[in-house]
Design a protein around this motif. Structure first.
Motif, mmCIF file in Angstrom:
data_model
loop_
_atom_site.group_PDB
_atom_site.id
_atom_site.type_symbol
_atom_site.label_atom_id
_atom_site.label_comp_id
_atom_site.label_asym_id
_atom_site.label_seq_id
_atom_site.Cartn_x
_atom_site.Cartn_y
_atom_site.Cartn_z
ATOM 1 N N THR A 40 30.939 50.938 34.419
ATOM 2 C CA THR A 40 31.160 49.544 34.849
ATOM 3 C C THR A 40 32.542 49.332 35.470
ATOM 4 O OG1 THR A 40 31.932 48.968 32.617
ATOM 5 C CG2 THR A 40 29.588 48.629 33.125
ATOM 6 N N PHE A 41 33.374 50.363 35.456
ATOM 7 C CA PHE A 41 34.718 50.196 36.002
ATOM 8 C C PHE A 41 34.673 49.989 37.518
ATOM 9 C CE2 PHE A 41 38.487 52.110 37.987
ATOM 10 C CZ PHE A 41 39.461 51.275 37.475
ATOM 11 N N LEU A 42 33.871 50.789 38.227
ATOM 12 C CA LEU A 42 33.822 50.661 39.685
ATOM 13 C C LEU A 42 33.278 49.304 40.125
ATOM 14 C CD1 LEU A 42 32.681 54.239 40.778
ATOM 15 C CD2 LEU A 42 34.966 53.226 40.893
ATOM 16 N N PRO A 43 32.170 48.788 39.542
ATOM 17 C CA PRO A 43 31.749 47.431 39.929
ATOM 18 C C PRO A 43 32.807 46.371 39.618
ATOM 19 C CG PRO A 43 29.948 48.574 38.845
ATOM 20 C CD PRO A 43 31.156 49.431 38.686
ATOM 21 N N ALA A 44 33.470 46.487 38.457
ATOM 22 C CA ALA A 44 34.513 45.514 38.120
ATOM 23 C C ALA A 44 35.687 45.620 39.089
ATOM 24 C CB ALA A 44 34.984 45.741 36.685
ATOM 25 N N ARG A 45 36.011 46.828 39.502
ATOM 26 C CA ARG A 45 37.111 47.020 40.466
ATOM 27 C C ARG A 45 36.737 46.428 41.817
ATOM 28 N NH1 ARG A 45 38.589 51.464 43.833
ATOM 29 N NH2 ARG A 45 40.856 51.610 44.149
ATOM 30 N N THR A 46 35.464 46.588 42.201
ATOM 31 C CA THR A 46 35.000 45.994 43.457
ATOM 32 C C THR A 46 35.071 44.470 43.409
ATOM 33 O OG1 THR A 46 33.528 47.879 43.813
ATOM 34 C CG2 THR A 46 33.072 45.875 45.067
ATOM 35 N N ALA A 47 34.684 43.895 42.241
ATOM 36 C CA ALA A 47 34.729 42.438 42.100
ATOM 37 C C ALA A 47 36.154 41.918 42.179
ATOM 38 C CB ALA A 47 34.089 42.034 40.769
ATOM 39 N N SER A 48 37.112 42.686 41.649
ATOM 40 C CA SER A 48 38.499 42.213 41.671
ATOM 41 C C SER A 48 39.100 42.237 43.071
ATOM 42 C CB SER A 48 39.349 43.081 40.729
ATOM 43 O OG SER A 48 39.434 44.417 41.219
ATOM 44 N N ARG A 49 38.505 42.977 43.991
ATOM 45 C CA ARG A 49 39.049 43.088 45.347
ATOM 46 C C ARG A 49 38.322 42.182 46.360
ATOM 47 N NH1 ARG A 49 40.751 49.410 46.435
ATOM 48 N NH2 ARG A 49 42.164 49.583 44.652
ATOM 49 N N VAL A 50 37.512 41.265 45.849
ATOM 50 C CA VAL A 50 36.821 40.340 46.743
ATOM 51 C C VAL A 50 37.845 39.387 47.362
ATOM 52 C CG1 VAL A 50 35.141 38.461 46.865
ATOM 53 C CG2 VAL A 50 34.651 40.509 45.503
ATOM 54 N N ALA A 51 37.802 39.280 48.684
ATOM 55 C CA ALA A 51 38.710 38.352 49.390
ATOM 56 C C ALA A 51 38.097 36.965 49.392
ATOM 57 C CB ALA A 51 38.948 38.830 50.814
ATOM 58 N N TRP B 112 28.929 37.152 44.295
ATOM 59 C CA TRP B 112 29.982 37.368 45.295
ATOM 60 C C TRP B 112 30.712 36.071 45.633
ATOM 61 C CZ3 TRP B 112 31.625 41.990 47.097
ATOM 62 C CH2 TRP B 112 32.456 41.990 48.224
ATOM 63 N N GLN B 113 29.960 35.006 45.884
ATOM 64 C CA GLN B 113 30.583 33.735 46.247
ATOM 65 C C GLN B 113 31.307 33.103 45.057
ATOM 66 O OE1 GLN B 113 27.405 31.420 47.892
ATOM 67 N NE2 GLN B 113 27.434 32.486 49.873
ATOM 68 N N GLN B 114 30.719 33.215 43.841
ATOM 69 C CA GLN B 114 31.398 32.673 42.652
ATOM 70 C C GLN B 114 32.730 33.383 42.421
ATOM 71 O OE1 GLN B 114 28.293 33.428 42.917
ATOM 72 N NE2 GLN B 114 26.941 31.960 41.877
ATOM 73 N N ILE B 115 32.740 34.706 42.647
ATOM 74 C CA ILE B 115 33.999 35.450 42.495
ATOM 75 C C ILE B 115 35.018 34.978 43.527
ATOM 76 C CG2 ILE B 115 35.040 37.744 42.609
ATOM 77 C CD1 ILE B 115 32.352 38.877 41.670
ATOM 78 N N GLY B 116 34.548 34.719 44.774
ATOM 79 C CA GLY B 116 35.460 34.219 45.791
ATOM 80 C C GLY B 116 36.039 32.871 45.423
ATOM 81 N N MET B 117 35.212 31.990 44.827
ATOM 82 C CA MET B 117 35.706 30.687 44.399
ATOM 83 C C MET B 117 36.746 30.836 43.299
ATOM 84 S SD MET B 117 32.135 28.545 44.415
ATOM 85 C CE MET B 117 32.959 27.070 43.803
ATOM 86 N N LEU B 118 36.505 31.718 42.354
ATOM 87 C CA LEU B 118 37.485 31.942 41.287
ATOM 88 C C LEU B 118 38.792 32.481 41.852
ATOM 89 C CD1 LEU B 118 35.208 33.524 38.508
ATOM 90 C CD2 LEU B 118 36.108 31.197 38.594
ATOM 91 N N ARG B 119 38.682 33.389 42.815
ATOM 92 C CA ARG B 119 39.899 33.926 43.416
ATOM 93 C C ARG B 119 40.644 32.824 44.179
ATOM 94 N NH1 ARG B 119 42.859 36.746 43.509
ATOM 95 N NH2 ARG B 119 42.809 38.259 45.226
ATOM 96 N N ALA B 120 39.888 31.906 44.832
ATOM 97 C CA ALA B 120 40.529 30.817 45.572
ATOM 98 C C ALA B 120 41.216 29.837 44.638
ATOM 99 C CB ALA B 120 39.489 30.090 46.431
ATOM 100 N N GLY C 279 42.805 30.676 42.014
ATOM 101 C CA GLY C 279 44.017 31.263 41.464
ATOM 102 C C GLY C 279 43.804 32.399 40.472
ATOM 103 N N TYR C 280 42.537 32.828 40.259
ATOM 104 C CA TYR C 280 42.287 33.951 39.358
ATOM 105 C C TYR C 280 42.882 35.227 39.953
ATOM 106 C CZ TYR C 280 39.196 31.641 36.019
ATOM 107 O OH TYR C 280 38.679 30.860 35.031
ATOM 108 N N ARG C 281 43.628 35.947 39.147
ATOM 109 C CA ARG C 281 44.208 37.194 39.607
ATOM 110 C C ARG C 281 43.140 38.304 39.595
ATOM 111 N NH1 ARG C 281 48.048 35.282 36.041
ATOM 112 N NH2 ARG C 281 47.318 36.760 34.457
ATOM 113 N N ARG C 282 43.415 39.358 40.330
ATOM 114 C CA ARG C 282 42.474 40.476 40.394
ATOM 115 C C ARG C 282 42.238 41.100 39.018
ATOM 116 N NH1 ARG C 282 44.045 43.970 45.817
ATOM 117 N NH2 ARG C 282 43.417 42.370 47.360
#
Length: 296
Positions: free
Chosen positions: A277-288, A197-205, A207-210
């Motif tokens: 795996t689509f729903l988990p990937a979709r959830t990961a893309s929406r991490v703020a 969860w935190q690694q995904i947030g760092m990637l989003r911060a 500039g990684y797009r959803r």
């Protein structure tokens, strides 16, 4: 033509294709010929008949040289060697049907020759004829002779029903294992999203797009699924080849890989993997990013 030659030429014979198979305890009875060969040169074999009452009943064995001109495919009903009535009479193991059992001296032992009488008749039907109706019509004509027609295909199905049931059971367990594996991959993807969860947030911060985050999770699951499907297919085909061709568990069979069915199963399994795996990937893309890094 082969059966006509056996009928018209005493001494000709057709034998079962199982004689070409190697056995666990030793080589095949006949070497140099494969069941897949289109043609072969006729050859002679010496056959011992348990005549005069049978070898295990004190009767003498009679030996005869036969010329093999063909092979019967291995099946569950017929086996052994096929000769004409004239050839069987020449072997000295039987008496003519019109002759009652006689006493024949063989050295110091004496036993009776059994008349060569048929134990069954086989009929082939014209194309388009209903098998069950033909069996009933033939049974009405032969009832006075105390003969009951049976369908050979039904006998084969009855003999193979146990094996087919076991194979269907194994197939069901394999399908269940495939479903559990696909569901397990979905569970692993869900846990990966929570643990990262935190690694995904760092990637989003950074500039990684959803869409990029979602594709990365889908690609990871796809790599695992594709590797598993390829390894499973290779191992399955290899074990099937050993089971049917190398070990010859069911005798000589024509090994065929159902490419279309395997491709459909692989494609369906891969699509099911993407769905799980689509729903988990979709959830990961929406991490703020702010929410994921709040407690970092």
């Amino acid at each position: 033509a082969a059966w006509d030659a056996v009928r018209d030429h005493p001494g000709y014979a057709v034998i079962n294709a199982s004689s070409l198979d190697a056995r666990n305890s030793g080589p095949a009875d006949i070497v140099g010929i494969k069941s897949t060969d289109a043609t072969f040169q006729p050859f002679q074999v010496k056959v011992s008949f348990g005549g005069n009452g049978g070898a295990g009943k004190g009767g003498a064995l009679s030996t005869m040289t036969l010329t093999v001109i063909g092979f019967m495919k291995t099946n569950a009903l017929w086996g052994g060697i096929y000769v004409s009535p004239d050839t069987a009479l020449q072997s000295g193991a039987f008496a003519t049907p019109s002759t009652p059992p006689t006493i024949q001296a063989s050295g110091s032992a004496a036993s009776s020759l059994q008349p060569l009488t048929p134990t069954g008749y086989y009929f082939t039907l014209a194309p388009g004829v209903d098998v069950n109706k033909a069996r009933l019509d033939l049974g009405r004509q032969l009832v006075q002779d105390q003969l009951e027609p049976v369908i050979v295909a039904a006998q084969l199905a009855q003999q193979l029903s146990g094996i087919l049931t076991l194979l269907n059971l194994v197939t069901g367990f394999l399908a269940l294992g495939l479903i559990v594996g696909i569901a397990g991959l979905g569970v692993i993807s869900t846990r990966a999203v929570v643990e990262r969860w935190q690694q995904i947030g760092m990637l989003r911060a950074l500039g990684y797009r959803r869409s990029l985050v979602q594709r990365s999770f889908l690609m990871e699951s796809s790599l695992i699924a594709i590797l598993g499907l390829i390894i499973g297919t290779i191992v399955g085909v290899w074990q099937s080849y050993r089971f049917f061709v190398v070990d010859k568990t069911f005798g000589t069979v024509a090994f065929h890989v159902p490419v279309l069915q395997i491709a459909l199963i692989l494609g369906g399994a891969y699509l099911a993997t993407l769905v799980t795996t689509f729903l988990p990937a979709r959830t990961a893309s929406r991490v703020a990013p702010a929410e994921a890094l709040r407690y970092e």
